[in-house]
Design a protein around this motif. Structure first.
Motif, PDB file in Angstrom:
ATOM      1  N   TYR A 137     -53.275 -34.796 151.411  1.00 33.20           N
ATOM      2  CA  TYR A 137     -52.852 -35.150 150.064  1.00 33.20           C
ATOM      3  C   TYR A 137     -51.753 -34.194 149.600  1.00 33.20           C
ATOM      4  N   HIS A 138     -50.981 -34.673 148.621  1.00 36.24           N
ATOM      5  CA  HIS A 138     -50.123 -33.790 147.845  1.00 36.24           C
ATOM      6  C   HIS A 138     -50.815 -33.541 146.512  1.00 36.24           C
ATOM      7  N   LEU A 139     -50.874 -32.277 146.139  1.00 35.39           N
ATOM      8  CA  LEU A 139     -51.556 -31.880 144.909  1.00 35.39           C
ATOM      9  C   LEU A 139     -50.525 -31.671 143.805  1.00 35.39           C
ATOM     10  N   LEU A 140     -50.608 -32.489 142.754  1.00 33.88           N
ATOM     11  CA  LEU A 140     -49.669 -32.410 141.642  1.00 33.88           C
ATOM     12  C   LEU A 140     -50.416 -32.065 140.362  1.00 33.88           C
ATOM     13  N   THR A 141     -49.915 -31.035 139.681  1.00 34.66           N
ATOM     14  CA  THR A 141     -50.542 -30.550 138.462  1.00 34.66           C
ATOM     15  C   THR A 141     -49.508 -30.531 137.344  1.00 34.66           C
ATOM     16  N   PRO A 142     -49.829 -31.088 136.184  1.00 33.70           N
ATOM     17  CA  PRO A 142     -48.881 -31.038 135.063  1.00 33.70           C
ATOM     18  C   PRO A 142     -48.723 -29.614 134.543  1.00 33.70           C
ATOM     19  N   PHE A 143     -47.498 -29.325 134.091  1.00 31.95           N
ATOM     20  CA  PHE A 143     -47.166 -27.968 133.652  1.00 31.95           C
ATOM     21  C   PHE A 143     -46.441 -28.071 132.312  1.00 31.95           C
ATOM     22  N   MET A 144     -47.060 -27.508 131.252  1.00 34.98           N
ATOM     23  CA  MET A 144     -46.463 -27.509 129.927  1.00 34.98           C
ATOM     24  C   MET A 144     -45.400 -26.420 129.842  1.00 34.98           C
ATOM     25  N   MET A 145     -44.160 -26.854 129.569  1.00 32.13           N
ATOM     26  CA  MET A 145     -43.041 -25.920 129.524  1.00 32.13           C
ATOM     27  C   MET A 145     -43.123 -25.081 128.245  1.00 32.13           C
ATOM     28  N   GLN A 146     -42.919 -23.794 128.401  1.00 33.46           N
ATOM     29  CA  GLN A 146     -43.082 -22.842 127.306  1.00 33.46           C
ATOM     30  C   GLN A 146     -42.136 -23.162 126.152  1.00 33.46           C
TER      31      GLN A 146
END
Length: 256
Positions: free
Chosen positions: A77-86
């Motif tokens: 699998y490819h693991l994708l995690t959302p990232f809130m930009m500062q």
């Protein structure tokens, strides 16, 4: 048939040319210094393969796994995690790497780095052309396993705004259990060129067969034309014998 083979050959050759252009774009981007990823992208295509850095924090509740990803002939699998930009309300999906499928096919469970993070990686633009057998998910709650990365579908499923790109993290620093060996466009150029030559070869073969059958047909026609005069010369003799009237013929056993 011939034109279809030639068109397919051109199609494969054009794909090889496109991959070569993308590889040149990647090489140029890798030589440039990293820049800050902005919360808004006016020209998405211009950011392809750019090296960028971004600060913020992960949102682990909306993490997904992209199925059917192969690395060194192993499924994973490819693991994708959302990232809130500062300092913004904008989110970018971060591809943290590849992880192998377990023997029991259970989804892997990986911890998500907590707190403020500063990431650096390569901008990727996901393809919107793919074939899927995925059926609508009837289960309640967040479904972490996805067959394809459909950014429009993802953006509609989450309660925040998502950039139309994915950040592929650089191999360094490494994260335990994850492999970051991103494919390069040039890896399939020789494959496309090979397919192109194959289709051109099919076209040449069909053309050669067409010529051969044409010459054979002419040879057979020529033989038939040569035989016709001989049959015409023999026909008067047969006609003279058949013209004898019944009165001229002498019945067998009759004397004058």
């Amino acid at each position: 048939m011939i034109s279809a083979c030639i068109k397919l050959g051109h199609w494969q050759y054009d794909k090889a040319s496109q991959k070569l252009q993308l590889q040149d774009q990647l090489d140029q981007a890798m030589q440039a210094a990293p820049v800050a990823l902005p919360p808004q992208l006016d020209d998405v295509q211009a950011w392809r393969y750019r090296q960028v850095h971004v600060s913020g924090q992960y949102l682990p509740d909306y993490q997904i796994l992209i199925d059917n990803q192969v690395h060194n002939e192993r499924a994973g699998y490819h693991l994708l995690t959302p990232f809130m930009m500062q300092g913004t309300e904008q989110v970018v999906l971060v591809n943290r790497g590849w992880i192998a499928v377990g023997n029991d096919r259970r989804l892997p469970v990986l911890s998500v780095p907590q707190g403020a993070q500063r990431l650096q990686g390569q901008v990727s633009i996901p393809s919107n052309k793919y074939y899927t057998l995925e059926s609508p998910q009837a289960e309640a709650g967040w479904q972490p396993l996805w067959q394809n990365l459909d950014l429009n579908k993802y953006a509609a499923a989450v309660p925040f705004s998502v950039l139309p790109v994915v950040l592929r993290l650089n191999p360094d620093p490494a994260e335990p259990g994850l492999v970051r060996d991103w494919p390069k466009p040039a890896e399939r150029i020789t494959t496309h060129i090979g397919y192109a030559y194959q289709w051109y070869g099919f076209a040449f073969t069909v053309f050669a067969i067409f010529l051969y059958l044409g010459f054979r047909r002419n040879d057979v026609t020529g033989v038939s034309d040569d035989a016709a005069p001989q049959q015409a010369q023999a026909s008067p003799l047969h006609g003279h014998q058949s013209d004898a009237s019944p009165s001229q013929a002498k019945p067998a056993g009759v004397k004058k």
